[in-house]
Every structure is written in structure tokens, then in C-alpha cells.
Design a protein around this motif. Structure first.
Motif, PDB file in Angstrom:
ATOM      1  N   LYS A  61      -1.922 -28.539  36.442  1.00  0.00           N
ATOM      2  CA  LYS A  61      -1.478 -27.347  37.674  1.00  0.00           C
ATOM      3  C   LYS A  61      -1.652 -25.952  36.822  1.00  0.00           C
ATOM      4  O   LYS A  61      -0.339 -25.403  38.158  1.00  0.00           O
ATOM      5  CB  LYS A  61      -0.899 -27.842  38.896  1.00  0.00           C
ATOM      6  N   LEU A  62      -1.639 -25.386  35.969  1.00  0.00           N
ATOM      7  CA  LEU A  62      -0.936 -23.954  35.626  1.00  0.00           C
ATOM      8  C   LEU A  62      -1.831 -23.297  35.917  1.00  0.00           C
ATOM      9  O   LEU A  62      -3.318 -23.173  36.280  1.00  0.00           O
ATOM     10  CB  LEU A  62      -1.570 -23.946  34.351  1.00  0.00           C
ATOM     11  N   ASP A  63      -1.121 -21.940  36.306  1.00  0.00           N
ATOM     12  CA  ASP A  63      -1.412 -21.301  37.349  1.00  0.00           C
ATOM     13  C   ASP A  63      -1.401 -20.064  36.797  1.00  0.00           C
ATOM     14  O   ASP A  63      -0.783 -18.908  37.006  1.00  0.00           O
ATOM     15  CB  ASP A  63      -0.719 -21.509  38.747  1.00  0.00           C
ATOM     16  N   PHE A  64      -2.619 -19.485  35.462  1.00  0.00           N
ATOM     17  CA  PHE A  64      -2.835 -18.380  35.160  1.00  0.00           C
ATOM     18  C   PHE A  64      -3.652 -17.756  36.151  1.00  0.00           C
ATOM     19  O   PHE A  64      -5.297 -18.389  36.705  1.00  0.00           O
ATOM     20  CB  PHE A  64      -3.025 -18.292  33.467  1.00  0.00           C
ATOM     21  N   ASP A  65      -3.752 -16.529  36.002  1.00  0.00           N
ATOM     22  CA  ASP A  65      -4.866 -15.369  36.181  1.00  0.00           C
ATOM     23  C   ASP A  65      -5.824 -15.542  35.348  1.00  0.00           C
ATOM     24  O   ASP A  65      -5.870 -14.856  33.804  1.00  0.00           O
ATOM     25  CB  ASP A  65      -4.157 -13.958  36.358  1.00  0.00           C
ATOM     26  N   MET A  66      -6.695 -15.855  35.325  1.00  0.00           N
ATOM     27  CA  MET A  66      -7.810 -15.990  34.156  1.00  0.00           C
ATOM     28  C   MET A  66      -8.563 -14.551  33.991  1.00  0.00           C
ATOM     29  O   MET A  66      -9.306 -15.060  33.386  1.00  0.00           O
ATOM     30  CB  MET A  66      -8.939 -17.312  34.694  1.00  0.00           C
ATOM     31  N   LYS A  67      -9.241 -14.780  35.277  1.00  0.00           N
ATOM     32  CA  LYS A  67     -10.027 -12.806  35.594  1.00  0.00           C
ATOM     33  C   LYS A  67      -8.665 -11.904  34.208  1.00  0.00           C
ATOM     34  O   LYS A  67      -9.793 -11.438  33.001  1.00  0.00           O
ATOM     35  CB  LYS A  67      -9.986 -12.645  36.900  1.00  0.00           C
TER      36      LYS A  67
ATOM     37  N   ASP B  36      -6.919 -30.369  33.887  1.00  0.00           N
ATOM     38  CA  ASP B  36      -8.277 -29.909  35.660  1.00  0.00           C
ATOM     39  C   ASP B  36      -8.334 -28.391  34.386  1.00  0.00           C
ATOM     40  O   ASP B  36      -9.046 -27.782  35.085  1.00  0.00           O
ATOM     41  CB  ASP B  36      -6.713 -29.370  36.484  1.00  0.00           C
ATOM     42  N   ALA B  37      -8.778 -28.481  33.590  1.00  0.00           N
ATOM     43  CA  ALA B  37     -10.009 -27.682  32.500  1.00  0.00           C
ATOM     44  C   ALA B  37     -10.592 -26.752  34.049  1.00  0.00           C
ATOM     45  O   ALA B  37     -10.380 -25.394  33.479  1.00  0.00           O
ATOM     46  CB  ALA B  37     -10.417 -27.645  31.183  1.00  0.00           C
ATOM     47  N   GLU B  38     -11.440 -27.905  33.615  1.00  0.00           N
ATOM     48  CA  GLU B  38     -12.000 -27.160  34.806  1.00  0.00           C
ATOM     49  C   GLU B  38     -12.198 -26.431  36.437  1.00  0.00           C
ATOM     50  O   GLU B  38     -12.947 -25.357  36.329  1.00  0.00           O
ATOM     51  CB  GLU B  38     -13.162 -27.928  35.666  1.00  0.00           C
ATOM     52  N   ARG B  39     -11.339 -26.557  36.621  1.00  0.00           N
ATOM     53  CA  ARG B  39     -10.628 -25.705  37.786  1.00  0.00           C
ATOM     54  C   ARG B  39     -10.096 -24.244  37.255  1.00  0.00           C
ATOM     55  O   ARG B  39     -10.249 -23.736  38.432  1.00  0.00           O
ATOM     56  CB  ARG B  39      -9.421 -26.439  38.343  1.00  0.00           C
ATOM     57  N   MET B  40      -9.642 -24.019  36.325  1.00  0.00           N
ATOM     58  CA  MET B  40      -9.140 -23.195  35.547  1.00  0.00           C
ATOM     59  C   MET B  40     -10.501 -22.013  34.840  1.00  0.00           C
ATOM     60  O   MET B  40     -10.329 -20.891  34.583  1.00  0.00           O
ATOM     61  CB  MET B  40      -8.029 -23.342  34.582  1.00  0.00           C
ATOM     62  N   GLY B  41     -12.072 -23.130  35.102  1.00  0.00           N
ATOM     63  CA  GLY B  41     -12.635 -21.983  34.617  1.00  0.00           C
ATOM     64  C   GLY B  41     -12.799 -22.384  32.559  1.00  0.00           C
ATOM     65  O   GLY B  41     -13.335 -21.333  32.875  1.00  0.00           O
ATOM     66  N   LEU B  42     -12.348 -23.556  32.856  1.00  0.00           N
ATOM     67  CA  LEU B  42     -12.307 -23.703  30.795  1.00  0.00           C
ATOM     68  C   LEU B  42     -13.161 -24.641  30.748  1.00  0.00           C
ATOM     69  O   LEU B  42     -13.285 -25.691  31.125  1.00  0.00           O
ATOM     70  CB  LEU B  42     -11.462 -24.045  30.459  1.00  0.00           C
ATOM     71  N   GLU B  43     -14.162 -24.649  29.854  1.00  0.00           N
ATOM     72  CA  GLU B  43     -15.423 -25.686  28.633  1.00  0.00           C
ATOM     73  C   GLU B  43     -14.397 -26.434  27.831  1.00  0.00           C
ATOM     74  O   GLU B  43     -14.299 -25.724  27.055  1.00  0.00           O
ATOM     75  CB  GLU B  43     -16.256 -24.568  28.850  1.00  0.00           C
ATOM     76  N   PHE B  44     -14.361 -27.919  28.157  1.00  0.00           N
ATOM     77  CA  PHE B  44     -13.644 -28.281  26.547  1.00  0.00           C
ATOM     78  C   PHE B  44     -14.657 -28.365  25.656  1.00  0.00           C
ATOM     79  O   PHE B  44     -15.924 -29.385  25.963  1.00  0.00           O
ATOM     80  CB  PHE B  44     -13.154 -29.496  27.308  1.00  0.00           C
ATOM     81  N   LEU B  45     -14.442 -27.971  24.362  1.00  0.00           N
ATOM     82  CA  LEU B  45     -14.954 -28.108  23.778  1.00  0.00           C
ATOM     83  C   LEU B  45     -15.234 -28.821  22.575  1.00  0.00           C
ATOM     84  O   LEU B  45     -15.471 -29.086  21.283  1.00  0.00           O
ATOM     85  CB  LEU B  45     -15.374 -26.481  22.704  1.00  0.00           C
ATOM     86  N   GLY B  46     -13.631 -29.646  22.560  1.00  0.00           N
ATOM     87  CA  GLY B  46     -13.374 -30.391  21.372  1.00  0.00           C
ATOM     88  C   GLY B  46     -11.652 -30.707  21.177  1.00  0.00           C
ATOM     89  O   GLY B  46     -10.932 -29.997  21.723  1.00  0.00           O
ATOM     90  N   TYR B  47     -11.615 -31.613  20.445  1.00  0.00           N
ATOM     91  CA  TYR B  47     -10.133 -31.670  20.401  1.00  0.00           C
ATOM     92  C   TYR B  47      -9.580 -31.831  18.565  1.00  0.00           C
ATOM     93  O   TYR B  47     -11.256 -32.200  18.014  1.00  0.00           O
ATOM     94  CB  TYR B  47      -9.338 -33.044  20.672  1.00  0.00           C
TER      95      TYR B  47
END
Length: 578
Positions: free
Chosen positions: A524-530, A548-559
Motif C-alpha cells: 500500500k505504498l502511495d508513491f506518485d509513479m508518474k 502489491d507491485a503490480e498495482r504500482m505499475g512495477l514488474e518484478f524481475l527477481g530477488y
């Protein structure tokens, strides 16, 4: 028979007291640096305000050495060169031709030697005692002072020695060389203006007494001239109004502190960045000064006693001035103005405390040391009086830290090694995973410091700078604005200071050292991704998993982590907006 033995011991101590003993500094250097050499990149040093930010003030200027660049694109989307001024400009050469660790250790070795030799020469010149000189030089050089500041503190005794020589009109070439060296290896706004200020007062006193000494005037002119050349961009931008941008410092807000409590605290304990560890010297100094009033003294003894009195007055005055500068009226006035005076920290006179306290002890004890022939007993007294301070210095020294690290390892000591902090193997792996030229994209960091990425060569939208454009701070604030509203303390930290331009948030606040064992998760991070994308950011290095990375417009590439790395990094790609 007993008297003959005592006499021989006193004669031996007296003989030792007149021997040149500057070479002890080289022997001490060899001892202190042995664990550094044995540990290699497993060495440990203070991270805060040194390895996590100030080292970039050398690495970036070193990269562009000889190039007339006004903006360095690697950090904060492009930071102005004037905002990356190193404390010791000459040491930029080390970082240009050596790897960062080697350059840092060579810088520390130079600081250590200069600190020892400077204090030795100064005390020897003032007291005539090699034993006192070695004792004070050893204490001073072993203090845990940050090498990243160059000779800003370590070099102060060298300046004192140069001043004493020029005052006596001797060793002029050596003195001018030392002053030039100090000018290119020290920070003007930390101790440079203090040295120039005291020197100017001395010249003024000489004028009032109608005494003439052209060498002191030339020495002052030389040091001032070197500072002007080295800091010409800052002079133009901050003093002459030639800046091409408004600094984020304009939003600095100071907070007052109680005058007497603040003055007392700095007098007894020193202050940030200048660990003097002088607590146990205060009472012996006062006792020596008081005893000096009752001793019959020759002319030299009288001068030493008077110097020790004025030395204590100076130390007290610095503490009172510090308290004054932090008092309510002064802080309110500074908050109400703009420009250079708003963020200039005049109270930094306390930066001379590490050198001043040990020089003052030598002056005070020298009055007793010179009186009579019982040198063996006085040597024992000196050792006893210094024992608490020596123990304090030992426990806090970089030498002790690294010996402890050698014997026990990070699992017990809790220290973060150079290798684990900068995690070069991990950074190299992340570069390979992304698979693009680093100058073609920028990264941001969540819960972790951007320093390792910057040292490796990544370009970042975040970073630390004590002088970057206010316009960029405001653009970056748009990214974290809603997260700042979740925590008032974090909001004040960024809005009213802001030199750390990081992705502060309501989960980890202003913390930026999440280790791979932290196990923290973000949600539930509320950064302004734009707004973050508009800063050029394409990848996010996070110290914790974003659920909830997908909600933020983030694609997970790995750990990713390595056995040696302090960090464990969750790598995300900022996808295009829908």
C-alpha cells in the motif's frame, strides 16, 4: 645508592625527552594499518556521513577530472558540480587513479601521518618536550576522525606549527608548504574559515601592538589565496550571487536548543563529526592550570602557563559561541533570512576541538613537567592521568574496530565491512540482469542507500547532496508527498532539511539500511509513479518485497543477494503507464 639509581633514571628520561621522536608516528602507522592490510576489502569504517554519501564527493569529481563540466549526470538526475565539492580537493587524484578502497586507505594514511607529525611538531615547539609531543600526537592521530574530511581536522596542528614558525621567522619554506597543503586538503566551511579567522585576529593584535611580521601576513595571504582558488565556484555562486540555480538549502529550518545545556554538552563531549574524546582531560587540565599559579616559574614557564590559561578560555568561549548560535534568537533570525548566511554554520569553531584539547593538555602539563628534576615520577603521573583517555581512544579507534573484526567477524561485532556494504558482486549481477548501458537509464532505491549503486556506476534519481537545486527537490517531493503525509517526523526531515533525497515512506520512514536479513515487506505504498517516471527512473532497487507491485505499475524481475553482500535487493522495472 638509591639516589644514584633515581638520578640515572631521571637523566635517562631527560635524555629521551630531548630526542627527535617524530618517527614514532611511522611506527604507529605500521601497527595501526596492519589489520587493514590483512582484512583487505573486509575492513570496517564508519558508514554514516562517510561511506554512504561523502565518498561520492571524490568519486564523481575524479571521474570528470580535467573536464569542465557543470553538471554530473550520475546522481539526482544530474547534480551540479558545485554541489559535489570534496572536503580535500587534492585527494581527488587518489580516486582518479586508484580503486575506491585503496584511495580511501591511502587518504587515511596521509591524514594519520599528518595528524601525528603536526601535533608532535606543535607540542615540541611550544613545550620543548619530546615525550609530551609523542603522547599528544599518539592520542590525536588515533582519534576516530573521519578520513573522508581529509586534513580538515587532522591538519590543524600542522597549521599551528606553521604559524609558530612564521611568528618566530624561521622555517619559512616549510611553513608555506604546510599552509598550501592544508588549503588543498581541507574544507573551507568546516575549519578553513576558523583558521583564517584566528589568524586574522592575531594579525589585528599585532597591529594594535605595533609589531611587524611580514611572514605572518604572507602566510595568511597564501592560505586565503589557496582557498579562493580551490573554492572559486562556491565563492561565485554563494557569495557573489552567480549561482545558476536556487539551492535546496533555502528550505532549511533550524531548531533552537537551550543555551547553557548546549554549551555545557559541547564543552564536555564535543559534537557531531569531531570525536575528540577529551572528557577525562578536562579535570587534569584545570588542576594543572591551578597548580601553575603556585609554582615558581622561569620566563618560559610563565609563558606556558599563560598560554594554557588562554587556551582554556578559548575552549570555553567556543562552547559558549556554539550555544549562542543554537539559541532561540539566532535560530529564528536565520530561519527568517535567505542566502548564504541562512545555511552557514558559524558555530563550527568546535571542529578545532580534537586538536585544541590535546594541545591544551600539553601546555597545561608542561608547566609541571618543566619544574624540577623528578622526571621519572612525572612520567608515571603523565601515564596515570592519560590512562582513562587512552582507554577511551583505544575502544573507539578504527584500529580496535578492525582487530575486533579480525578476531570475531561481523556475526559478533555487527560491523558492516567495505565489501559487504558496497557489494560489488551484487551490483555487477544487477547490471548484467538489466543488460543495458547504465547511462541509458536511472534507478531509485527503497529502504536502502543509493551509495553502493553510485559507486558501481549506476545512474540514480536519488542521492545525498548538501547543495542541489531546490527545483529538483520539489519534483522529487511530488513522488513521495502522500507517503510523507503518513509520518510527521519523516515529513519534517525531508521538507526542512532534505539533503538526503530518498524514497522516504510510511513503512520504513527515513531508514535506508535494510539488510538482506530484514525480512520486511512493503504494501500500500502511495508513491506518485508518474512523477517518478518523469524523473527518468526505469528501475527500482528495493530492500524489501513489494507485495502489491503490480498495482504500482512495477514488474518484478527477481530477488538477488550474494554471500558477502549486506543487501538483498528486490529488482523491479517501472512499466509504461496504462
Amino acid at each position: 645508592m638509591k639516589n644514584k639509581v633515581v638520578s640515572k633514571i631521571n637523566n635517562a628520561v631527560d635524555w629521551l625527552d630531548h630526542l627527535p621522536m617524530w618517527w614514532v608516528g611511522l611506527l604507529l602507522l605500521a601497527i595501526v594499518f596492519t589489520p587493514f592490510i590483512l582484512l583487505g576489502d573486509g575492513v570496517v569504517f564508519g558508514v554514516h556521513d562517510q561511506l554512504d554519501e561523502s565518498i561520492m564527493n571524490y568519486l564523481l569529481p575524479a571521474k570528470y577530472l580535467g573536464q569542465n563540466v557543470s553538471v554530473m549526470p550520475e546522481m539526482l538526475g544530474g547534480v551540479n558540480a558545485s554541489g559535489m565539492q570534496p572536503a580535500a580537493v587534492l585527494f581527488v587524484l587518489l580516486y582518479r587513479f586508484l580503486n575506491p578502497l585503496t584511495a580511501f586507505l591511502v587518504q587515511y594514511a596521509i591524514c594519520f601521518v599528518c595528524g601525528f607529525i603536526g601535533m608532535y611538531l606543535s607540542v615540541k615547539e611550544m613545550t620543548g618536550s619530546s615525550i609530551l609531543a609523542v603522547a599528544m600526537a599518539g592520542c590525536f592521530s588515533m582519534l576516530p576522525l573521519a578520513p573522508i574530511y581529509g586534513l580538515t581536522i587532522y591538519g590543524l596542528p600542522l597549521v599551528l606549527y606553521a604559524f609558530l614558525c612564521l611568528y618566530q621567522q624561521k622555517r619559512k619554506v616549510v611553513s608555506f608548504t604546510l599552509l598550501a597543503l592544508f588549503g588543498v586538503t581541507s574544507h573551507l566551511v568546516c575549519t578553513g574559515y576558523v583558521v583564517l579567522g584566528f589568524w586574522a585576529v592575531a594579525l589585528l593584535v599585532m597591529l594594535c601592538r605595533k609589531k611587524h611580521n611580514k611572514w605572518l601576513w604572507l602566510g595568511f595571504a597564501l592560505l586565503f589565496g589557496v582557498y579562493v582558488v580551490v573554492n572559486r565556484k562556491l565563492f561565485l555562486e554563494l557569495l557573489l550571487g552567480g549561482s545558476t540555480y536556487m539551492s535546496h538549502r533555502e528550505e532549511f529550518v533550524g531548531y533552537p536548543s537551550p543555551f547553557w545545556a548546549t554549551a555545557k554538552d559541547v564543552f564536555l563531549n564535543g559534537a557531531q563529526h569531531v570525536t575528540s574524546l577529551h572528557q577525562y582531560l578536562i579535570l587534569p587540565i584545570f588542576l594543572c592550570v591551578i597548580i601553575g599559579f603556585f609554582l615558581k616559574k622561569d620566563e618560559t614557564g610563565k609563558k606556558l602557563h599563560l598560554a594554557s590559561i588562554w587556551g582554556m578560555v578559548l575552549l570555553i568561549a567556543i562552547a559558549l559561541f556554539y550555544g549562542f548560535c543554537r539559541s532561540l534568537p539566532v535560530v529564528e533570525w536565520k530561519n527568517s533570512i535567505s542566502g548564504f548566511l541562512k545555511h552557514f554554520q558559524a558555530e563550527r569553531f568546535y571542529w578545532i576541538y580534537p586538536a585544541a584539547w590535546y594541545a591544551e593538555f600539553a601546555l597545561a602539563f608542561a608547566v609541571i613537567w618543566r619544574k624540577g628534576r623528578m622526571l621519572a615520577g612525572k612520567l608515571i603521573l603523565l601515564a596515570v592521568v592519560l590512562l582513562p583517555t587512552l582507554n577511551l581512544i583505544k575502544d573507539n579507534s578504527f584500529f580496535y574496530m578492525n582487530v575486533n573484526q579480525m578476531n570475531n567477524g561481523s556475526g559478533i561485532t555487527g560491523y558492516t565491512t567495505w565489501e559487504s556494504y558496497y557489494a560489488e558482486d551484487l551490483m555487477q549481477h544487477l547490471e548484467e540482469v538489466i543488460g543495458r548501458d547504465m547511462e541509458d537509464y536511472r534507478v531509485a532505491h527503497l529502504g536502502i542507500s543509493p551509495a553502493p549503486s553510485l559507486v558501481h556506476g549506476f545512474y540514480t534519481v536519488d542521492g545525498y547532496s548538501n547543495n542541489y537545486p531546490l527545483e529538483y527537490k520539489q519534483r522529487f517531493r511530488q513522488v513521495i508527498a502522500r507517503e510523507l503525509d503518513k509520518n510527521q517526523e519523516t515529513k519534517v526531515y525531508f521538507d526542512e532539511w532534505g539533503s538526503r533525497c530518498y524514497l522516504f515512506n510510511g513503512v520504513t520512514g527515513t531508514y535506508y539500511n535494510l539488510s538482506k536479513r530484514a525480512g520486511l515487506q512493503y504494501e500500500k505504498l502511495d508513491f506518485d509513479m508518474k512523477a517518478l517516471r518523469e524523473l527518468g527512473c526505469e528501475y527500482l532497487f528495493s530492500g524489501g518485497e513489494i507485495l502489491d507491485a503490480e498495482r504500482m505499475g512495477l514488474e518484478f524481475l527477481g530477488y538477488y543477494e550474494t554471500e558477502a553482500s549486506y543487501w538483498g535487493i528486490w529488482l523491479y522495472h517501472l512499466t509504461e503507464e496504462n
